[in-house]
Write a protein that holds these residues in place. Structure first.
Motif, mmCIF file in Angstrom:
data_model
loop_
_atom_site.group_PDB
_atom_site.id
_atom_site.type_symbol
_atom_site.label_atom_id
_atom_site.label_comp_id
_atom_site.label_asym_id
_atom_site.label_seq_id
_atom_site.Cartn_x
_atom_site.Cartn_y
_atom_site.Cartn_z
ATOM 1 N N TRP A 104 46.059 29.700 162.373
ATOM 2 C CA TRP A 104 45.193 30.067 161.248
ATOM 3 C C TRP A 104 44.354 28.880 160.791
ATOM 4 O O TRP A 104 44.879 27.781 160.584
ATOM 5 C CB TRP A 104 46.054 30.580 160.098
ATOM 6 N N ASP A 105 43.061 29.124 160.659
ATOM 7 C CA ASP A 105 42.133 28.123 160.136
ATOM 8 C C ASP A 105 42.116 28.259 158.625
ATOM 9 O O ASP A 105 41.573 29.232 158.079
ATOM 10 C CB ASP A 105 40.731 28.342 160.713
ATOM 11 N N GLU A 110 40.615 26.488 156.246
ATOM 12 C CA GLU A 110 39.324 26.334 155.580
ATOM 13 C C GLU A 110 38.421 27.549 155.776
ATOM 14 O O GLU A 110 37.834 28.078 154.832
ATOM 15 C CB GLU A 110 38.628 25.065 156.085
ATOM 16 N N ARG A 111 38.329 28.024 157.008
ATOM 17 C CA ARG A 111 37.455 29.171 157.293
ATOM 18 C C ARG A 111 38.140 30.509 157.067
ATOM 19 O O ARG A 111 37.501 31.559 157.111
ATOM 20 C CB ARG A 111 36.965 29.091 158.739
ATOM 21 N N LYS A 112 39.445 30.462 156.861
ATOM 22 C CA LYS A 112 40.245 31.666 156.632
ATOM 23 C C LYS A 112 40.051 32.676 157.769
ATOM 24 O O LYS A 112 39.694 33.837 157.537
ATOM 25 C CB LYS A 112 39.890 32.286 155.285
ATOM 26 N N GLN A 113 40.320 32.204 158.984
ATOM 27 C CA GLN A 113 40.182 33.078 160.140
ATOM 28 C C GLN A 113 41.207 32.728 161.209
ATOM 29 O O GLN A 113 41.787 31.633 161.212
ATOM 30 C CB GLN A 113 38.770 32.984 160.724
ATOM 31 N N LEU A 167 42.657 31.737 164.801
ATOM 32 C CA LEU A 167 42.272 30.828 165.886
ATOM 33 C C LEU A 167 42.852 31.332 167.205
ATOM 34 O O LEU A 167 43.833 32.082 167.210
ATOM 35 C CB LEU A 167 42.781 29.410 165.588
ATOM 36 N N ASN A 172 38.403 38.056 166.198
ATOM 37 C CA ASN A 172 39.153 37.161 167.095
ATOM 38 C C ASN A 172 40.476 37.763 167.561
ATOM 39 O O ASN A 172 41.468 37.057 167.770
ATOM 40 C CB ASN A 172 39.431 35.809 166.436
#
Length: 765
Positions: free
Chosen positions: A470-471, A473-476, A478, A563
């Motif tokens: 999980w990213d 900062e970007r809340k997405q 990986l 993703n």
């Protein structure tokens, strides 16, 4: 060189009695008190006795005992001889001739007075086998380790799968009737385990340590043991040949199953010199084939071809034989009991799927009726279930053909690591992989925040989920490759660099109640009642309930943008139970890749390697891959592959697989002789493979007999994607899946002519 049993009997007069204490026999000095008691008779030192014929350069002649291994011959190819083996042979010749002169063949166990078979001739594979009459240890009530070793030896020499299972069932039945307390260790030793898989108890003994123990016990030179191992390819056989050539005037007490199992568990739990001493102490007591299988157990490669499903079948057959012992005049069960065997096997396998612990299951089958097994062996937190799996599909239309008229739900298919998260009544959290491996220590951050997603007090639970990178900062999400870089052991929360998020998609157990027989709609309702989402930490799988084909197609596209790999499509109410350990058609996966062609990647086992040419010289340039046939428990070739690899990939694969080379194909490898690789491998690694399509093949054996009676199925233009560390070889794509993928192709559906492997042979050099 080693003396044969024939030589031993010719020199029988030279062997001292047990009654008078020998005065002239020299003692061999050793480092432990045990071996100070062992006296070895030195052979005649006359000139004639010292003359020995020089052996063939590349031939190993085993002893001629009834259960000695067959002679292993290696081709005299000087270019392929390991340099180390040649050097070691020259360096150790003199020393080993001296060691050979100081050992004679171990005496055979004599036949018992009551007429039962002696240990050396014990054969649980014979048609006239009777579980009580042929159990030569019946009077002692303790199962000798040699009885199990002889069973392994017979199985190793057997070709047919059914005969192998029947042989093991005969031994199990004898143990059930004569010494039932030995059944649990016998079962664990038969699949080379010391405890349930989720406990993670492994031996971890290095080959060098074992070689040193063999040298210490037999007086042989380390260089000689190493060279023989390189020539034969099996340290177990080398150990047996070295051990069987010794005769001890005061033979140690025979090994029994319970003691060997206990010692192996002790060896697994300690380290250093103490581990070496324990290995040595057991090895010096080994007789005949015991040495072979004791060493193989320590290495972790039993090499008899018995997988867990075969073992469960053998247990079921043994149980039926035990229940009808009065009706069985021989080892074969009457035809009338075939249905009972099928029912018993199903009940046993089902119970094991929800309670994968032989320490619980075996006492239950010995004490209670088999129909009570599931009640006596319930699922509970802390003990992982075998996960439910999905069938692949190649398009939205196929989904609606399968689920026509049913209420369905679609969930995003996350590209992460399957995780079964348990919480018991004490609040202890355990995390298990799809292979039941305990990954709790890998995710201390999840455990630290495990109370954050509880909506109300919960005593215990088991949830099925996917852990993804999980990213923050970007809340997405990986890619999986990022998650794979995360440290696996001794993880410190402060040092974690790859953050993870858990996507929950099922609830299997809540507050002491199993939910696997409830429909998905009810399980999902309970999930929402007891748990809540925490952004970036705990989230429910993104889902859509719909029966509209256009909405499913749009949802698939959204999952790809998010993703994810694609969709999981499931039934909500009808046929919607959680099917433990099954690849069910009630769950379908719709992946983004190859949707217009194959519809899914395949997970295949690497079983062979071809030496590289040109710039690939020095590594493997191509590999032979196989699917796994779960019904026959065999690996069936499906393609050769040489594309999709970087130079670094080839180097990595060559280094890893080079450590798992075997001298010949396993008895459970199905292949055409034209595909013979330069090196065969143990089935230890699974690769994810993509291809353009599948075709019938006259030389590959995948799914043979399912689609075509004489031809198997092969892959066209296979391409390597990645190593599947989360799967073992028995979790690879199975033959039925391959057949389904082939039949789902438009070419096949439209009755168009398919190309054969001859037309599509993959050129990978």
């Amino acid at each position: 060189m080693q003396k044969s049993i024939t030589s031993f009997f010719k020199r029988k007069s030279d062997v001292p009695d047990e009654s008078p204490e020998p005065k002239k026999a020299p003692k061999i000095k050793t480092e432990t008190e045990d071996t100070k008691k062992l006296l070895i008779k030195t052979e005649d030192e006359s000139p004639k006795a010292k003359i020995k014929a020089k052996p063939e350069p590349m031939t190993v002649d085993p002893p001629e005992s009834p259960d000695a291994p067959k002679s292993v011959k290696v081709e005299k190819d000087t270019e392929n001889k390991p340099a180390a083996a040649n050097d070691a042979k020259n360096e150790s010749d003199t020393e080993n001739k001296e060691a050979d002169r100081k050992v004679t063949t171990i005496g055979l166990v004599s036949t018992s007075k009551d007429g039962k078979e002696d240990a050396e001739n014990y054969d649980p594979s014979k048609d006239s086998y009777h579980p009580l009459k042929n159990a030569y240890w019946a009077s002692k009530k303790v199962t000798p380790y040699l009885a199990l070793a002889r069973t392994f030896q017979v199985i190793e020499e057997t070709k047919g799968r059914l005969k192998m299972i029947d042989t093991l069932s005969n031994y199990f039945c004898s143990v059930m009737l004569v010494s039932p307390s030995d059944l649990v260790p016998s079962v664990y030793l038969s699949i080379n385990q010391l405890a349930p898989a989720y406990e993670g108890l492994e031996l971890g003994v290095a080959e060098t340590t074992l070689m040193k123990a063999i040298c210490k016990a037999t007086g042989r030179n380390l260089a000689h043991i190493k060279s023989q191992t390189q020539l034969i390819g099996d340290l177990g056989i080398v150990a047996e040949q070295s051990r069987v050539s010794q005769r001890m005037m005061f033979q140690p007490a025979p090994l029994n199953i319970r003691d060997v199992f206990r010692k192996l568990r002790e060896i697994a739990k300690i380290s250093g010199q103490s581990k070496m001493d324990l290995v040595y102490n057991v090895f010096v007591s080994c007789r005949s084939s015991e040495a072979r299988f004791f060493i193989r157990s320590l290495i972790g490669k039993l090499r008899i071809g018995i997988a867990e499903q075969s073992l469960l079948t053998a247990l079921a057959i043994a149980l039926v034989k035990k229940n009808h012992i009065g009706d069985c005049k021989a080892s074969k069960v009457p035809e009338a009991y075939k249905d009972e065997i099928a029912e018993t096997t199903l009940l046993l396998k089902t119970a094991y799927s929800q309670c994968p612990n032989y320490d619980i299951i075996i006492p239950a089958i010995l004490e209670y009726d088999i129909k009570e097994l599931q009640e006596r062996c319930p699922m509970h937190p802390g003990m992982p279930l075998r996960p439910m799996l999905a069938q692949p599909t190649k398009g939205v239309h196929e989904v609606f053909e399968r689920f026509g008229g049913m209420h369905i739900t679609c969930e995003w298919k996350y590209d992460g690591e399957r995780a079964q998260i348990h919480c018991n009544e004490k609040g202890e959290i355990s995390i298990f992989s799809r292979n039941s491996e305990n990954n709790t220590a890998k995710y201390p951050d999840l455990i630290a925040r495990s109370k954050n997603f509880l909506k109300c007090p919960v005593e215990s639970y088991i949830i099925d989920s996917e852990i993804v990178a999980w990213d923050v900062e970007r809340k997405q999400i990986l890619p999986f490759q990022v998650l794979s870089t995360r440290k696996r052991k001794n993880v410190d929360i402060e040092e974690i660099k790859v953050q993870v998020c858990v996507y929950i998609f099922d609830l299997l157990y809540i507050n002491g109640t199993a939910l696997v027989t409830k429909p998905l709609s009810e399980r999902r309702k309970l999930l929402n009642e007891h748990f809540q989402e925490v952004e970036g930490e705990w989230q429910f799988a993104t889902a859509l309930n719909t029966n509209d084909i256009d909405e499913v197609q749009q949802f698939l596209e959204e999952s790809v943008k998010g993703n994810c790999e694609g969709l999981m499509v499931k039934t909500l109410d009808q046929e919607a139970t959680y099917e433990i350990a099954k690849r069910s058609r009630n769950w379908l996966k719709l992946k983004k890749d190859y949707i217009s062609n194959v519809g899914d990647s395949l997970d295949l086992v690497v079983i062979g390697g071809y030496k590289g040419k040109g710039k690939r010289t020095g590594t493997y340039g191509g590999f032979l891959l196989a699917c796994y046939d779960t019904e026959n428990e065999e690996y069936q070739t499906i393609c050769k592959i040489g594309t999709g690899f970087t130079d670094e990939d080839l180097q990595t694969h060559s280094e890893f697989l080079g450590k798992h080379v075997i001298s010949s194909a396993k008895s459970y490898y199905r292949y055409d002789s034209s595909l013979e690789p330069d090196h065969w491998f143990e089935p230890v690694q699974v690769w994810e493979i993509k291809c353009a399509d599948l075709s019938l093949s006259p030389i590959h054996r995948a799914a043979i007999g399912i689609v075509d009676g004489e031809r198997g199925i092969s892959l066209r233009f296979p391409r390597f994607i990645r190593i599947r560390d989360d799967k073992n070889s028995e979790n690879a794509t199975d033959a039925n899946q391959v057949a389904h993928m082939y039949q789902s192709q438009d070419l096949v559906k439209n009755n168009q002519k398919t190309l054969t492997q001859t037309d599509l042979e993959d050129e990978f050099y």
